[in-house]
Design a protein around this motif. Sequence first.
Motif, PDB file in Angstrom:
ATOM      1  N   GLU A 166      18.040  40.510 -72.294  1.00 44.94           N
ATOM      2  CA  GLU A 166      16.863  39.817 -72.819  1.00 44.94           C
ATOM      3  C   GLU A 166      17.269  38.616 -73.668  1.00 44.94           C
ATOM      4  O   GLU A 166      16.610  37.567 -73.634  1.00 44.94           O
ATOM      5  N   LEU A 167      18.368  38.736 -74.400  1.00 43.55           N
ATOM      6  CA  LEU A 167      18.866  37.611 -75.202  1.00 43.55           C
ATOM      7  C   LEU A 167      19.289  36.459 -74.299  1.00 43.55           C
ATOM      8  O   LEU A 167      18.942  35.297 -74.541  1.00 43.55           O
ATOM      9  N   LEU A 168      20.038  36.791 -73.230  1.00 42.51           N
ATOM     10  CA  LEU A 168      20.441  35.763 -72.270  1.00 42.51           C
ATOM     11  C   LEU A 168      19.226  35.130 -71.604  1.00 42.51           C
ATOM     12  O   LEU A 168      19.184  33.915 -71.373  1.00 42.51           O
ATOM     13  N   ARG A 169      18.250  35.953 -71.312  1.00 40.49           N
ATOM     14  CA  ARG A 169      17.035  35.447 -70.644  1.00 40.49           C
ATOM     15  C   ARG A 169      16.268  34.502 -71.575  1.00 40.49           C
ATOM     16  O   ARG A 169      15.711  33.499 -71.149  1.00 40.49           O
ATOM     17  N   GLU A 170      16.247  34.843 -72.876  1.00 42.00           N
ATOM     18  CA  GLU A 170      15.589  33.984 -73.871  1.00 42.00           C
ATOM     19  C   GLU A 170      16.257  32.622 -73.916  1.00 42.00           C
ATOM     20  O   GLU A 170      15.589  31.585 -74.000  1.00 42.00           O
ATOM     21  N   GLU A 171      17.589  32.645 -73.869  1.00 41.79           N
ATOM     22  CA  GLU A 171      18.353  31.391 -73.931  1.00 41.79           C
ATOM     23  C   GLU A 171      18.298  30.617 -72.612  1.00 41.79           C
ATOM     24  O   GLU A 171      18.541  29.419 -72.571  1.00 41.79           O
TER      25      GLU A 171
ATOM     26  N   ILE B 206      21.580  35.341 -63.971  1.00 43.51           N
ATOM     27  CA  ILE B 206      22.270  36.273 -64.863  1.00 43.51           C
ATOM     28  C   ILE B 206      22.738  37.431 -63.986  1.00 43.51           C
ATOM     29  O   ILE B 206      21.926  38.125 -63.359  1.00 43.51           O
ATOM     30  N   ILE B 207      24.057  37.598 -63.895  1.00 47.88           N
ATOM     31  CA  ILE B 207      24.653  38.550 -62.957  1.00 47.88           C
ATOM     32  C   ILE B 207      25.042  39.832 -63.694  1.00 47.88           C
ATOM     33  O   ILE B 207      25.950  39.843 -64.528  1.00 47.88           O
ATOM     34  N   THR B 208      24.351  40.911 -63.339  1.00 44.42           N
ATOM     35  CA  THR B 208      24.546  42.176 -64.046  1.00 44.42           C
ATOM     36  C   THR B 208      25.344  43.129 -63.165  1.00 44.42           C
ATOM     37  O   THR B 208      24.828  44.084 -62.591  1.00 44.42           O
TER      38      THR B 208
ATOM     39  N   ARG C 129      27.379  51.015 -66.981  1.00 41.65           N
ATOM     40  CA  ARG C 129      26.747  51.659 -68.139  1.00 41.65           C
ATOM     41  C   ARG C 129      26.860  50.774 -69.392  1.00 41.65           C
ATOM     42  O   ARG C 129      26.140  50.987 -70.370  1.00 41.65           O
ATOM     43  N   MET C 130      27.730  49.785 -69.352  1.00 40.12           N
ATOM     44  CA  MET C 130      27.898  48.893 -70.517  1.00 40.12           C
ATOM     45  C   MET C 130      26.692  47.970 -70.732  1.00 40.12           C
ATOM     46  O   MET C 130      26.445  47.509 -71.834  1.00 40.12           O
ATOM     47  N   PHE C 131      25.953  47.665 -69.672  1.00 41.88           N
ATOM     48  CA  PHE C 131      24.885  46.674 -69.776  1.00 41.88           C
ATOM     49  C   PHE C 131      23.690  47.239 -70.539  1.00 41.88           C
ATOM     50  O   PHE C 131      23.274  48.374 -70.294  1.00 41.88           O
ATOM     51  N   SER C 132      23.137  46.423 -71.429  1.00 45.76           N
ATOM     52  CA  SER C 132      21.971  46.877 -72.204  1.00 45.76           C
ATOM     53  C   SER C 132      20.818  45.894 -72.033  1.00 45.76           C
ATOM     54  O   SER C 132      21.036  44.697 -71.841  1.00 45.76           O
ATOM     55  N   PRO C 133      19.573  46.403 -72.102  1.00 39.95           N
ATOM     56  CA  PRO C 133      18.422  45.505 -72.010  1.00 39.95           C
ATOM     57  C   PRO C 133      18.468  44.397 -73.070  1.00 39.95           C
ATOM     58  O   PRO C 133      18.097  43.250 -72.795  1.00 39.95           O
ATOM     59  N   ALA C 134      18.948  44.735 -74.276  1.00 39.80           N
ATOM     60  CA  ALA C 134      18.968  43.750 -75.369  1.00 39.80           C
ATOM     61  C   ALA C 134      19.850  42.550 -75.018  1.00 39.80           C
ATOM     62  O   ALA C 134      19.473  41.394 -75.249  1.00 39.80           O
ATOM     63  N   ASP C 135      21.047  42.829 -74.454  1.00 33.44           N
ATOM     64  CA  ASP C 135      21.954  41.730 -74.074  1.00 33.44           C
ATOM     65  C   ASP C 135      21.308  40.823 -73.035  1.00 33.44           C
ATOM     66  O   ASP C 135      21.402  39.595 -73.106  1.00 33.44           O
TER      67      ASP C 135
ATOM     68  N   GLU D 147      24.475  27.855 -61.380  1.00 32.83           N
ATOM     69  CA  GLU D 147      25.138  28.382 -62.577  1.00 32.83           C
ATOM     70  C   GLU D 147      25.002  29.900 -62.617  1.00 32.83           C
ATOM     71  O   GLU D 147      23.911  30.438 -62.404  1.00 32.83           O
ATOM     72  N   PHE D 148      26.130  30.575 -62.906  1.00 36.02           N
ATOM     73  CA  PHE D 148      26.140  32.036 -62.928  1.00 36.02           C
ATOM     74  C   PHE D 148      26.650  32.527 -64.277  1.00 36.02           C
ATOM     75  O   PHE D 148      27.756  32.175 -64.701  1.00 36.02           O
ATOM     76  N   LEU D 149      25.815  33.333 -64.937  1.00 38.20           N
ATOM     77  CA  LEU D 149      26.147  33.847 -66.261  1.00 38.20           C
ATOM     78  C   LEU D 149      26.386  35.346 -66.169  1.00 38.20           C
ATOM     79  O   LEU D 149      25.497  36.096 -65.736  1.00 38.20           O
ATOM     80  N   PRO D 150      27.583  35.819 -66.541  1.00 41.43           N
ATOM     81  CA  PRO D 150      27.792  37.270 -66.543  1.00 41.43           C
ATOM     82  C   PRO D 150      26.927  37.910 -67.628  1.00 41.43           C
ATOM     83  O   PRO D 150      26.836  37.381 -68.742  1.00 41.43           O
ATOM     84  N   ALA D 151      26.278  39.028 -67.298  1.00 41.75           N
ATOM     85  CA  ALA D 151      25.449  39.717 -68.302  1.00 41.75           C
ATOM     86  C   ALA D 151      26.304  40.179 -69.474  1.00 41.75           C
ATOM     87  O   ALA D 151      25.824  40.307 -70.590  1.00 41.75           O
TER      88      ALA D 151
END
Length: 305
Positions: free
Chosen positions: A185-190, A232-234, A177-183, A251-255
């Motif tokens: 989308e920001l990672l995806r932009e980067e 990006i691992i959610t 429940r902690m994960f948000s679309p905004a977080d 490369e693995f990025l935690p959401a």
Amino acid sequence: MSEEELPEKISKLKEEKNAVILAHNYQIEPIQLTADYLGDSLGLARKSTELDADLVVFAGVDFMAETAAMLNPDKKILIPDTEAQCPMAAMLPAETVRKAKEEHSSAAVVLYVNTLAEARAEADVTCTSANSVQVVNALDEETILFGPDRNLAWHVEQNTDKEIIPIPEDGYCYVHRMFSPADIELLREENPDAEVLVHPEASPEVQKIADHICSTSQMLRRARESDAKKFIITTEVGLVSRLRRELPDKEFLPALDEGICEQMKEHTMEKIYQSLRDEKYVVEVSTEIAEEARKATERMLEISK
């Protein structure tokens, strides 16, 4: 005893006692490295039935150890810390399931294995995040009581023609429940070249922006098979440790770095050593409950072969 000595001490005890260690993907890395088998709920449930062992130390949360105990009445199942209790599992007591069954007498009851044994004893079949859609679609009934995770119920709803009634109305995993679309989308932009892998316990809003909806085992498989080099691992951060270790060329990025299950992290190497040494804490499920819950679990294993 120093941390450096523990792996060898644990190894000796395993040999002496014909013991194995099963660990969930969300465990800390030292436990992942010490485990004989590492996996998700379904994989570990299956593995527990195949082992020629007298003792099984289960580094996971309560409902997982209960599953192993139910499927293996001839083995002693241990959990290193009794505080490793899944909050979501506690959201669905057996009484809630019984009441829902009375209100919807023609419905089938499908319970996520992230549920305590006494509730699962009321189920027709259990499921995991990996096989939930497959299990629901294999049933004849057109109405399904599904619990306890509301977001997983939503995921199933998108992949079936059946009516899904969540029980309880809003059961959830606090980590997902902690994960948000905004977080994300920001990672995806980067990281525009990254694939977004999302666990179905995440909110519908997060699931909608995923490239792939995956259980932890499916995330591992997708990462191995995909041509992508970045993900990006959610889900809970423990899986990121395993992915980085097993696929060092990707490369693995935690959401979310804070996406940590405190209950999973109750286990430590010291507690695993003590559990093996003193044969504590034994996981026990009453014969009556185990018998009923086992039927639902075995039906799941049969459907998901």
